[in-house]
Enzyme design. Structure first.
Site, PDB file in Angstrom:
ATOM      1  NE  ARG A 103       4.665  -8.411   2.771  1.00 50.67           N
ATOM      2  CZ  ARG A 103       5.364  -7.664   1.920  1.00 50.67           C
ATOM      3  NH1 ARG A 103       5.617  -8.127   0.699  1.00 50.67           N
ATOM      4  NH2 ARG A 103       5.799  -6.475   2.268  1.00 50.67           N
ATOM      5  N   GLY A 160       0.787  -1.224   0.000  1.00 50.82           N
ATOM      6  CA  GLY A 160       0.000   0.000   0.000  1.00 50.82           C
ATOM      7  C   GLY A 160       0.818   1.272   0.000  1.00 50.82           C
ATOM      8  NE  ARG A 161       3.864   2.480   5.264  1.00 54.79           N
ATOM      9  CZ  ARG A 161       4.238   3.043   6.405  1.00 54.79           C
ATOM     10  NH1 ARG A 161       4.382   4.365   6.467  1.00 54.79           N
ATOM     11  NH2 ARG A 161       4.475   2.327   7.478  1.00 54.79           N
ATOM     12  CE  LYS A 213       7.604   0.970   6.798  1.00 52.47           C
ATOM     13  NZ  LYS A 213       8.204   0.306   7.984  1.00 52.47           N
ATOM     14  CG  ASP A 239       7.005  -3.962   7.308  1.00 55.75           C
ATOM     15  OD1 ASP A 239       7.340  -2.760   7.343  1.00 55.75           O
ATOM     16  OD2 ASP A 239       5.866  -4.329   7.003  1.00 55.75           O
ATOM     17  CG  ASP A 246       0.751  -8.434   6.510  1.00 49.74           C
ATOM     18  OD1 ASP A 246       0.106  -8.910   7.462  1.00 49.74           O
ATOM     19  OD2 ASP A 246       1.075  -7.242   6.444  1.00 49.74           O
TER      20      ASP A 246
END
Length: 482
Positions: A185, A91-92, A112, A267, A257
């Protein structure tokens, strides 16, 4: 780490439609280079870039030669705090490029904060500068402590003012590029299970075996390769969480995820390092039940592996997948023995002796409430460090039954041969740490005065720690170490 030639790849794009969406990067009003990882740039053949070229590729996302022609936002689902969410994906961020390093590993350059994608929902697709600074710090210290982690490759401030609910706003913005050993993932497989897409699961298993776990190859027999892939991922994940525990690290958000098939830690949002040993310590303010607390991390990863296994039931027998899952616990315990010995700078002494050292180490930390990293620092090298430790700030804690047990366990292990840089670090100013008040202090200097000196000094200290510990995470026969 020796400089390597530039070896581009398009392996992920070769998976074909259904795994990703081509996207465009956001256009930012500014591009101020705040961090570049020169050591890892050289390892993937990009160390020669000057700062203008670097900003062109990692701030404006001009394509690197002969790799992906356009950024790819990856598709996946996931359990988030154990609630299934089909409305997620990159999403980003996006996959920007793939490269092969000097050890033959396929690595990803992913982003990111690079802008909105089809999976942004109501988000702006951006990353705060504070978030980028925190990820650079986390990955640097985890690597220094021997955790198999993604590497923060680049951080560029982008000149936008962002509104956030969980920190003072407006706040500064950035775009981060991370170097990772795969972005595939568990949630990548979960999406295909939800869509009952047996053909793409078969293709994805073959891709993962070929590029990440070649020891799982079984001549193209998917019913055998899928359990072998699960076993490889379980072993690697067990080693990873063991390294977290030995580092006193709390990831904070162990959703499916956020787990990848290579068993690499990545992450970093609300991470923390333990000030003192506390199994109930949580990193995320929104983790109100302590689901991902420090002491529950091994169980959280085991639960996530079970969700991965469910996906593979479309192509493999359940009994063989259950057998593969059983390798996780032994891998975790073996990894913990190895990681504790490495962190304390002693040679491995056999399963029983190493189990005793790990148990004595954590029991002492719990009973004494000694500072986690100071204890590692004081006793790195084993029992021969007694005079040094007893002259330090925690000397009054090094007594009593729990300490005697730890000292006895250390005495049963020989010191590991020290790296050339070890003496300067372990006899020096004290341990490299990233407790929350330190992170907030160096961020305050940036936010209030644009003073990056504390950030630079912290990274210098962490680099000295990395060279002194000299820990290389171990993985399976595919050679997937750091």
């Amino acid at each position: 780490m020796s400089p390597a030639p530039y070896r581009p790849s398009t392996a992920h794009a070769d998976l074909g439609p259904g795994f990703f969406d081509a996207v465009e990067a956001a256009r930012f009003p500014q591009a101020i280079l705040r961090y570049r990882n020169q050591r890892w740039a050289e390892a993937v053949g990009l160390g020669h870039l000057d700062d203008a070229q670097w900003i062109g590729h990692f701030g404006r996302f001009e394509p690197l030669p002969d790799t992906l022609r356009e950024p790819l936002a990856l598709r996946y689902h996931g359990h988030q705090f154990r609630s299934y969410n089909p409305d997620i994906g990159d999403g980003r961020g996006f996959l920007f490029a793939q490269l092969v390093d000097g050890e033959g590993r396929l690595l990803d350059l992913g982003t990111k904060g690079s802008g909105r994608t089809p999976y942004s929902r109501f988000g702006d697709g951006r990353l705060t500068l504070k978030g980028g600074v925190r990820e650079v710090l986390a990955t640097a210290l985890l690597e220094a402590f021997g955790v198999y982690t993604s590497k923060s490759f680049s951080l560029i401030e982008t000149g936008e003012a962002l509104e956030r609910n969980d920190e003072p706003s407006p706040t500064r913005s950035s775009v981060l590029v991370r170097l990772s050993h795969s972005h595939i993932r568990f949630g990548t497989f979960q999406r295909l299970l939800a869509e009952n897409d047996q053909a793409r699961i078969t293709r994805l298993v073959a891709h993962c075996v070929r590029h990440y776990h070649p020891q799982a190859a079984r001549g193209g027999d998917i019913a055998k390769e899928a359990p072998a892939l699960l076993e490889a991922a379980a072993r690697a994940s067990g080693a990873m969480v063991a390294e977290w525990m030995a580092a006193g690290f709390v990831h904070g958000v162990l959703n499916t995820d956020n787990c990848v098939i290579t068993g690499e830690s990545f992450d970093y949002g609300p991470w923390r390092f333990l000030p003192r040993y506390d199994p109930n310590f949580t990193a995320a303010y929104f983790d109100q039940t302590g689901l991902y607390a420090f002491g529950r991390q091994p169980g959280a990863i085991a639960w996530n592996l079970e969700r991965f296994a469910e996906c593979l039931t479309l192509v493999a027998p359940v009994a063989e997948l259950e057998t593969a899952l059983k390798t996780y616990a032994p891998a975790f315990h073996a990894g913990l023995r190895r990681a504790v010995c490495a962190r304390l700078g002693v040679t491995e002494g056999g399963e029983d002796a190493d189990d005793e050292l790990a148990a004595a180490f954590f029991q002492f930390l719990l009973k004494s409430q000694a500072a986690f990293e100071r204890t590692v620092f004081d006793w790195h090298g084993g029992a021969s460090r007694r005079d040094f430790a007893l002259a330090g700030p925690q000397s009054s804690l090094y007594q009593g039954e729990a300490f005697e047990r730890l000292f006895g366990a250390l005495s049963a292990h020989a010191p590991r041969e020290r790296a050339p840089a070890a003496a300067a670090y372990f006899d020096g100013e004290g341990p490299a740490t990233l407790l929350i008040e330190e992170v907030e202090g160096l961020w305050a200097a940036i936010a209030e005065k644009d003073d990056w000196s504390l950030f630079a000094a912290k990274l210098d200290h962490i680099e000295r720690a990395r060279k002194a510990f000299d820990i290389r995470p171990e993985r399976g026969p595919d050679g997937a170490g750091a």
